[in-house]
Design a protein around this motif. Structure first.
Motif, PDB file in Angstrom:
ATOM      1  N   ILE A 199       0.887  -1.162   0.000  1.00 43.02           N
ATOM      2  CA  ILE A 199       0.000   0.000   0.000  1.00 43.02           C
ATOM      3  C   ILE A 199       0.921   1.206   0.000  1.00 43.02           C
ATOM      4  N   ILE A 200       0.972   1.927  -1.093  1.00 45.61           N
ATOM      5  CA  ILE A 200       1.975   2.968  -1.261  1.00 45.61           C
ATOM      6  C   ILE A 200       1.297   4.304  -1.517  1.00 45.61           C
ATOM      7  N   PRO A 201       2.052   5.401  -1.466  1.00 44.34           N
ATOM      8  CA  PRO A 201       1.448   6.719  -1.681  1.00 44.34           C
ATOM      9  C   PRO A 201       0.779   6.826  -3.047  1.00 44.34           C
ATOM     10  N   LYS A 202      -0.108   7.792  -3.161  1.00 42.63           N
ATOM     11  CA  LYS A 202      -0.818   7.988  -4.418  1.00 42.63           C
ATOM     12  C   LYS A 202       0.139   8.347  -5.552  1.00 42.63           C
ATOM     13  N   ARG A 203       1.236   8.998  -5.205  1.00 43.44           N
ATOM     14  CA  ARG A 203       2.190   9.423  -6.234  1.00 43.44           C
ATOM     15  C   ARG A 203       3.591   8.983  -5.825  1.00 43.44           C
ATOM     16  N   ILE A 204       4.256   8.260  -6.716  1.00 47.63           N
ATOM     17  CA  ILE A 204       5.634   7.836  -6.487  1.00 47.63           C
ATOM     18  C   ILE A 204       6.524   8.697  -7.368  1.00 47.63           C
ATOM     19  N   CYS A 205       7.442   9.419  -6.754  1.00 48.11           N
ATOM     20  CA  CYS A 205       8.361  10.282  -7.486  1.00 48.11           C
ATOM     21  C   CYS A 205       9.756   9.675  -7.431  1.00 48.11           C
ATOM     22  N   LEU A 206      10.252   9.254  -8.565  1.00 45.67           N
ATOM     23  CA  LEU A 206      11.596   8.682  -8.626  1.00 45.67           C
ATOM     24  C   LEU A 206      12.589   9.778  -8.943  1.00 45.67           C
ATOM     25  N   ARG A 207      13.464  10.000  -7.996  1.00 44.74           N
ATOM     26  CA  ARG A 207      14.534  10.974  -8.195  1.00 44.74           C
ATOM     27  C   ARG A 207      15.736  10.517  -7.384  1.00 44.74           C
ATOM     28  N   GLY A 208      16.893  10.822  -7.901  1.00 47.02           N
ATOM     29  CA  GLY A 208      18.113  10.445  -7.200  1.00 47.02           C
ATOM     30  C   GLY A 208      19.242  10.227  -8.186  1.00 47.02           C
ATOM     31  N   GLY A 209      20.403  10.765  -7.861  1.00 45.81           N
ATOM     32  CA  GLY A 209      21.524  10.701  -8.769  1.00 45.81           C
ATOM     33  C   GLY A 209      22.158   9.339  -8.885  1.00 45.81           C
ATOM     34  N   SER A 210      21.826   8.394  -7.973  1.00 43.63           N
ATOM     35  CA  SER A 210      22.433   7.060  -8.007  1.00 43.63           C
ATOM     36  C   SER A 210      21.450   5.974  -8.421  1.00 43.63           C
ATOM     37  N   ALA A 230      16.059  11.166 -12.635  1.00 44.48           N
ATOM     38  CA  ALA A 230      16.848   9.970 -12.339  1.00 44.48           C
ATOM     39  C   ALA A 230      17.884   9.804 -13.451  1.00 44.48           C
ATOM     40  N   PRO A 231      18.975  10.546 -13.407  1.00 43.58           N
ATOM     41  CA  PRO A 231      19.927  10.573 -14.520  1.00 43.58           C
ATOM     42  C   PRO A 231      20.646   9.253 -14.761  1.00 43.58           C
ATOM     43  N   ARG A 232      20.662   8.324 -13.772  1.00 40.55           N
ATOM     44  CA  ARG A 232      21.344   7.038 -13.963  1.00 40.55           C
ATOM     45  C   ARG A 232      20.372   5.857 -14.028  1.00 40.55           C
ATOM     46  N   LEU A 233      19.073   6.124 -14.036  1.00 38.97           N
ATOM     47  CA  LEU A 233      18.097   5.037 -14.076  1.00 38.97           C
ATOM     48  C   LEU A 233      18.210   4.265 -15.380  1.00 38.97           C
ATOM     49  N   VAL A 234      18.468   2.964 -15.262  1.00 42.96           N
ATOM     50  CA  VAL A 234      18.650   2.101 -16.422  1.00 42.96           C
ATOM     51  C   VAL A 234      17.435   1.220 -16.655  1.00 42.96           C
ATOM     52  N   ARG A 235      16.741   0.848 -15.580  1.00 40.65           N
ATOM     53  CA  ARG A 235      15.688  -0.166 -15.685  1.00 40.65           C
ATOM     54  C   ARG A 235      14.479   0.226 -14.851  1.00 40.65           C
ATOM     55  N   LEU A 236      13.301   0.178 -15.479  1.00 33.73           N
ATOM     56  CA  LEU A 236      12.030   0.409 -14.791  1.00 33.73           C
ATOM     57  C   LEU A 236      11.105  -0.750 -15.136  1.00 33.73           C
ATOM     58  N   VAL A 237      10.843  -1.613 -14.145  1.00 32.64           N
ATOM     59  CA  VAL A 237      10.050  -2.818 -14.360  1.00 32.64           C
ATOM     60  C   VAL A 237       8.719  -2.679 -13.639  1.00 32.64           C
ATOM     61  N   LEU A 238       7.638  -2.837 -14.383  1.00 30.04           N
ATOM     62  CA  LEU A 238       6.280  -2.765 -13.848  1.00 30.04           C
ATOM     63  C   LEU A 238       5.619  -4.120 -14.065  1.00 30.04           C
ATOM     64  N   TRP A 239       5.002  -4.658 -13.021  1.00 34.47           N
ATOM     65  CA  TRP A 239       4.404  -5.986 -13.140  1.00 34.47           C
ATOM     66  C   TRP A 239       3.065  -5.996 -12.402  1.00 34.47           C
ATOM     67  N   ILE A 240       1.987  -6.158 -13.152  1.00 37.51           N
ATOM     68  CA  ILE A 240       0.630  -6.199 -12.600  1.00 37.51           C
ATOM     69  C   ILE A 240       0.393  -4.980 -11.721  1.00 37.51           C
ATOM     70  N   THR A 241       0.515  -3.819 -12.312  1.00 39.22           N
ATOM     71  CA  THR A 241       0.276  -2.568 -11.596  1.00 39.22           C
ATOM     72  C   THR A 241      -0.952  -1.886 -12.175  1.00 39.22           C
TER      73      THR A 241
END
Length: 475
Positions: free
Chosen positions: A225-236, A255-266
């Protein structure tokens, strides 16, 4: 729930089991010439050896000789409750709790690894036991911590506040807890991996943890059970996994180094979940995007069926894309080209043929005949997988579109459903249909077409999804 927890444990490195004779008996066995060469090793090396033993065997080395007496207490502690060979906690909770408590209290630290994943935390009758453990963990520099609470998988016991004050943490796994209601002043300067399963978070807490973890590389949110809005930020931040968790929006803000974003049954709670990609210049792997439950937004452009490709509506860095769609539902079929136009440089495309949604019974052949060519199909897609292929007419109409426009295609892989793959007759029918498609000239000069069966174990691999050395986690 125990079976689910076992699946979660695959996130952690597996330790080689001790030999049947026991590690202490190996150390006690003299060499052929009678010289104890192991005891002659430097203290730092012996401490490292002791810290890698199961906790009971490590403690027992103190009985070998005076040379070993103080090594266990001065070696970084590695405590896994599975190594304690505890009695079933539901049968003897007091004895099991005492064994864990003694191990935590008797060792002066630091704690390299503490995994309480087999012991039933729900069996602790006194909250002060858990609070004391949390205090000890925070005070003795734990680096790798896993706490699985086997009560209600979502609204579990409240997480002790001291756990969130372990500034030494490098890896943190939490299963089935409730976070504090308010955000504190916790800071995680060394945290690199955060994996949260079956946990309730108040609004703002995830944002706070991301902002307080400048070295965070891997974030996994599983059945939460997570917040209504997920904000991905971070230099690492390099990898994010969202699995079976509902949110209103997931926004890749910075997210300047984000390589992978995996979503599964969301999915969103009531409305489609907004997937917003703002600044992610290194994003290589993305999926599964679902037109039925996701609304895609690139920067300020909301993608719809009429959206044309433009510099402001594309993510050129993505090489591997996974989509999920029902080819029998026109609303989803209508969105597929628009989604594909957002990613002009894909070399590997996965599409899972879904049965969710209400099919219209039409094959949409006219739509695919009139659909405009798509940049990634014309220029870059080399491998194309259709998962859960069930020989539906609408799937074949889409395949005709691929055959006509995928000029660089080298391999087309149809992963059949278990029922189709088990029937030789069904496989022959599919082969015949593919032959009919191939009767007209394919856009690609040479394309290998394969019919394969599903995986023996159709289980999502969290380890594989977050392992950046695996190029394609959807294989």
């Amino acid at each position: 729930m125990a079976a689910v927890f076992e699946g979660m444990l695959e996130w952690f490195p597996r330790r080689c089991p001790p030999t049947a004779a026991g590690a202490h008996s190996i150390a006690a066995t003299p060499a052929a010439d009678g010289v104890d060469r192991i005891s002659a090793l430097p203290d730092d090396l012996l401490r490292d050896v002791v810290s890698r033993l199961p906790v009971r065997d490590g403690a027992r080395t103190a009985a070998l000789a005076s040379r070993w007496r103080g090594l266990w207490r001065s070696a970084p502690l590695v405590l896994r409750d599975a190594d304690l060979r505890l009695p079933p906690a539901e049968l003897e909770p007091a004895r099991a709790a005492a064994a864990v408590g003694r191990a935590l209290a008797d060792h002066p630290g630091p704690f390299r690894t503490v995994h309480l994943t087999h012991f039933s935390l729900a069996s602790l009758e006194r909250e002060r036991d858990l609070a004391e453990w949390a205090r000890l963990l925070a005070g003795k520099g734990v680096q790798d911590l896993a706490l699985l609470n086997d009560s209600d998988p979502i609204r579990g016991r409240r997480l002790p506040a001291d756990i969130l004050r372990c500034a030494s943490l490098c890896r943190l796994f939490l299963g089935s807890w409730t976070f504090p209601d308010t955000v504190g002043d916790e800071v995680f300067p060394h945290l690199k991996e955060l994996r949260i399963f079956g946990t309730d978070m108040s609004d703002g807490y995830l944002d706070h943890m991301l902002a307080s973890s400048p070295e965070l590389e891997v974030l996994s949110l599983i059945v939460n059970i997570i917040p209504k809005r997920i904000c991905l930020r971070g230099g690492s931040l390099q990898c994010t996994i969202l699995w079976m968790s509902a949110a209103g929006e997931l926004a890749v803000v910075d997210a300047p180094r984000l390589v992978r974003l995996v979503l599964w049954i969301t999915a969103g709670t009531t409305e489609p979940m907004n997937i917003k990609i703002d600044r992610a210049p290194e994003l290589r792997v993305l999926g599964y995007l679902e037109p039925r439950v996701h609304k895609l937004q690139i920067a300020n452009v909301v993608i719809n069926a009429e959206t044309k490709a433009s510099p402001s509506s594309i993510v050129p860095s993505v090489k591997i894309l996974a989509l999920k769609a029902n080819f029998g539902v026109f609303k989803e079929v209508n969105m597929l080209p628009s989604f594909l136009r957002c990613f002009p440089n894909i070399d590997t495309l996965h599409i899972e043929s879904a049965i969710d949604g209400e099919a219209t019974g039409r094959h949409h052949a006219k739509f695919w005949r009139k659909a405009h060519p798509i940049q990634c199909l014309k220029s870059t897609v080399e491998k194309f997988f259709i998962h859960k292929f069930r020989e539906d007419r609408s799937e074949f109409e889409f395949l005709k579109f691929i055959a006509k426009h995928a000029k660089k295609l080298q391999a087309l892989v149809l992963v059949l459903t278990r029922e189709k793959f088990a029937s030789a007759e069904e496989a022959d029918k599919i082969t015949h249909e593919l032959g009919a498609i191939g009767g007209s000239k394919w856009a690609a000069d040479k394309c290998l077409v394969l019919l394969v069966g599903p995986k023996v174990k159709n289980v999502w691999s969290f380890r594989r999804a977050s392992d950046l050395s695996v190029r394609d986690p959807f294989m």
